[in-house]
Design a protein around this motif. Structure first.
Motif, PDB file in Angstrom:
ATOM      1  N   ASN A  52      37.376  58.288  35.343  1.00 57.86           N
ATOM      2  CA  ASN A  52      37.169  57.200  36.302  1.00 57.86           C
ATOM      3  C   ASN A  52      38.446  56.856  37.050  1.00 57.86           C
ATOM      4  O   ASN A  52      39.528  56.835  36.465  1.00 57.86           O
ATOM      5  CB  ASN A  52      36.695  55.922  35.594  1.00 57.86           C
ATOM      6  CG  ASN A  52      35.267  55.994  35.145  1.00 57.86           C
ATOM      7  OD1 ASN A  52      34.517  56.875  35.532  1.00 57.86           O
ATOM      8  ND2 ASN A  52      34.880  55.057  34.309  1.00 57.86           N
ATOM      9  N   PHE A  53      38.295  56.578  38.340  1.00 51.74           N
ATOM     10  CA  PHE A  53      39.351  55.975  39.145  1.00 51.74           C
ATOM     11  C   PHE A  53      38.784  54.682  39.702  1.00 51.74           C
ATOM     12  O   PHE A  53      37.756  54.687  40.368  1.00 51.74           O
ATOM     13  CB  PHE A  53      39.775  56.895  40.297  1.00 51.74           C
ATOM     14  CG  PHE A  53      40.599  58.060  39.846  1.00 51.74           C
ATOM     15  CD1 PHE A  53      41.941  57.909  39.570  1.00 51.74           C
ATOM     16  CD2 PHE A  53      40.019  59.308  39.692  1.00 51.74           C
ATOM     17  CE1 PHE A  53      42.696  58.982  39.140  1.00 51.74           C
ATOM     18  CE2 PHE A  53      40.761  60.386  39.278  1.00 51.74           C
ATOM     19  CZ  PHE A  53      42.110  60.221  39.001  1.00 51.74           C
ATOM     20  N   ILE A  54      39.459  53.582  39.417  1.00 48.50           N
ATOM     21  CA  ILE A  54      39.004  52.266  39.855  1.00 48.50           C
ATOM     22  C   ILE A  54      39.994  51.774  40.898  1.00 48.50           C
ATOM     23  O   ILE A  54      41.206  51.819  40.686  1.00 48.50           O
ATOM     24  CB  ILE A  54      38.961  51.291  38.666  1.00 48.50           C
ATOM     25  CG1 ILE A  54      38.098  51.874  37.554  1.00 48.50           C
ATOM     26  CG2 ILE A  54      38.450  49.934  39.102  1.00 48.50           C
ATOM     27  CD1 ILE A  54      38.311  51.236  36.222  1.00 48.50           C
ATOM     28  N   PHE A  55      39.470  51.310  42.030  1.00 49.67           N
ATOM     29  CA  PHE A  55      40.373  50.850  43.080  1.00 49.67           C
ATOM     30  C   PHE A  55      39.725  49.755  43.917  1.00 49.67           C
ATOM     31  O   PHE A  55      38.508  49.573  43.899  1.00 49.67           O
ATOM     32  CB  PHE A  55      40.824  52.010  43.959  1.00 49.67           C
ATOM     33  CG  PHE A  55      39.703  52.787  44.597  1.00 49.67           C
ATOM     34  CD1 PHE A  55      39.304  52.513  45.888  1.00 49.67           C
ATOM     35  CD2 PHE A  55      39.062  53.795  43.898  1.00 49.67           C
ATOM     36  CE1 PHE A  55      38.269  53.230  46.478  1.00 49.67           C
ATOM     37  CE2 PHE A  55      38.037  54.518  44.479  1.00 49.67           C
ATOM     38  CZ  PHE A  55      37.630  54.236  45.777  1.00 49.67           C
ATOM     39  N   GLU A  56      40.579  49.037  44.633  1.00 47.70           N
ATOM     40  CA  GLU A  56      40.142  47.960  45.514  1.00 47.70           C
ATOM     41  C   GLU A  56      40.544  48.324  46.932  1.00 47.70           C
ATOM     42  O   GLU A  56      41.606  48.884  47.163  1.00 47.70           O
ATOM     43  CB  GLU A  56      40.816  46.644  45.117  1.00 47.70           C
ATOM     44  CG  GLU A  56      40.459  45.495  46.023  1.00 47.70           C
ATOM     45  CD  GLU A  56      41.283  44.256  45.738  1.00 47.70           C
ATOM     46  OE1 GLU A  56      41.114  43.287  46.488  1.00 47.70           O
ATOM     47  OE2 GLU A  56      42.092  44.261  44.805  1.00 47.70           O
ATOM     48  N   ASN A  57      39.679  48.011  47.885  1.00 47.49           N
ATOM     49  CA  ASN A  57      39.981  48.259  49.289  1.00 47.49           C
ATOM     50  C   ASN A  57      39.372  47.138  50.125  1.00 47.49           C
ATOM     51  O   ASN A  57      38.156  46.971  50.132  1.00 47.49           O
ATOM     52  CB  ASN A  57      39.430  49.618  49.731  1.00 47.49           C
ATOM     53  CG  ASN A  57      39.830  49.977  51.137  1.00 47.49           C
ATOM     54  OD1 ASN A  57      40.813  49.468  51.659  1.00 47.49           O
ATOM     55  ND2 ASN A  57      39.069  50.861  51.749  1.00 47.49           N
ATOM     56  N   ASN A  58      40.215  46.375  50.791  1.00 50.10           N
ATOM     57  CA  ASN A  58      39.782  45.276  51.663  1.00 50.10           C
ATOM     58  C   ASN A  58      38.858  44.286  50.950  1.00 50.10           C
ATOM     59  O   ASN A  58      37.846  43.855  51.492  1.00 50.10           O
ATOM     60  CB  ASN A  58      39.093  45.809  52.915  1.00 50.10           C
ATOM     61  CG  ASN A  58      40.033  46.588  53.803  1.00 50.10           C
ATOM     62  OD1 ASN A  58      41.228  46.325  53.830  1.00 50.10           O
ATOM     63  ND2 ASN A  58      39.498  47.554  54.527  1.00 50.10           N
ATOM     64  N   GLY A  59      39.181  43.957  49.720  1.00 52.22           N
ATOM     65  CA  GLY A  59      38.394  42.981  48.979  1.00 52.22           C
ATOM     66  C   GLY A  59      37.146  43.533  48.327  1.00 52.22           C
ATOM     67  O   GLY A  59      36.417  42.807  47.656  1.00 52.22           O
ATOM     68  N   ASN A  60      36.858  44.828  48.518  1.00 49.26           N
ATOM     69  CA  ASN A  60      35.722  45.484  47.865  1.00 49.26           C
ATOM     70  C   ASN A  60      36.248  46.309  46.694  1.00 49.26           C
ATOM     71  O   ASN A  60      37.337  46.859  46.753  1.00 49.26           O
ATOM     72  CB  ASN A  60      34.969  46.388  48.841  1.00 49.26           C
ATOM     73  CG  ASN A  60      34.349  45.595  49.966  1.00 49.26           C
ATOM     74  OD1 ASN A  60      33.878  44.488  49.779  1.00 49.26           O
ATOM     75  ND2 ASN A  60      34.367  46.161  51.165  1.00 49.26           N
TER      76      ASN A  60
END
Length: 106
Positions: free
Chosen positions: A9-17
């Motif tokens: 798994n790779f977990i990330f945030e982008n522009n509040g999502n």
């Protein structure tokens, strides 16, 4: 049954999502904030919504606690190498935008 996050798994945030991507199953999903926080704190068993949890299990984001994911990958790789599909040669070329495909080795 106890579940844990997949090693892939790779977990990330982008522009509040919030997103999660699994490199083994190639699945990607958008997470709500509570689920995202459960994943980042490594508390996959605290996900309350059963529908979300079942989807995460089905797509390979959550695996049984005693699962040996490296064995899953080895089986997947060996199946590609020696399975029925091994007789088919496939090639994927992913050039950059600057590539004009005029190299002597292309």
């Amino acid at each position: 049954m106890e579940y844990k996050q997949s090693f892939y798994n790779f977990i990330f945030e982008n522009n509040g999502n919030f997103y999660i991507y699994n490199t083994l199953s190639t699945a990607i999903a958008e997470l709500d904030k509570d689920t995202y926080e459960s994943f980042t704190c490594n508390n996959a068993n605290k996900i309350q919504n059963k529908e979300i949890k079942n989807s995460l299990i089905e797509e390979g984001f959550l695996v049984p606690h005693n699962a040996d994911e490296k064995l899953y990958y080895k089986h997947f790789f060996d199946n590609l190498r020696f399975g029925v599909g091994a007789k088919v040669f496939s090639l994927i070329i992913v050039p950059t935008y600057d590539c004009n495909l005029r190299c002597p080795y292309c």
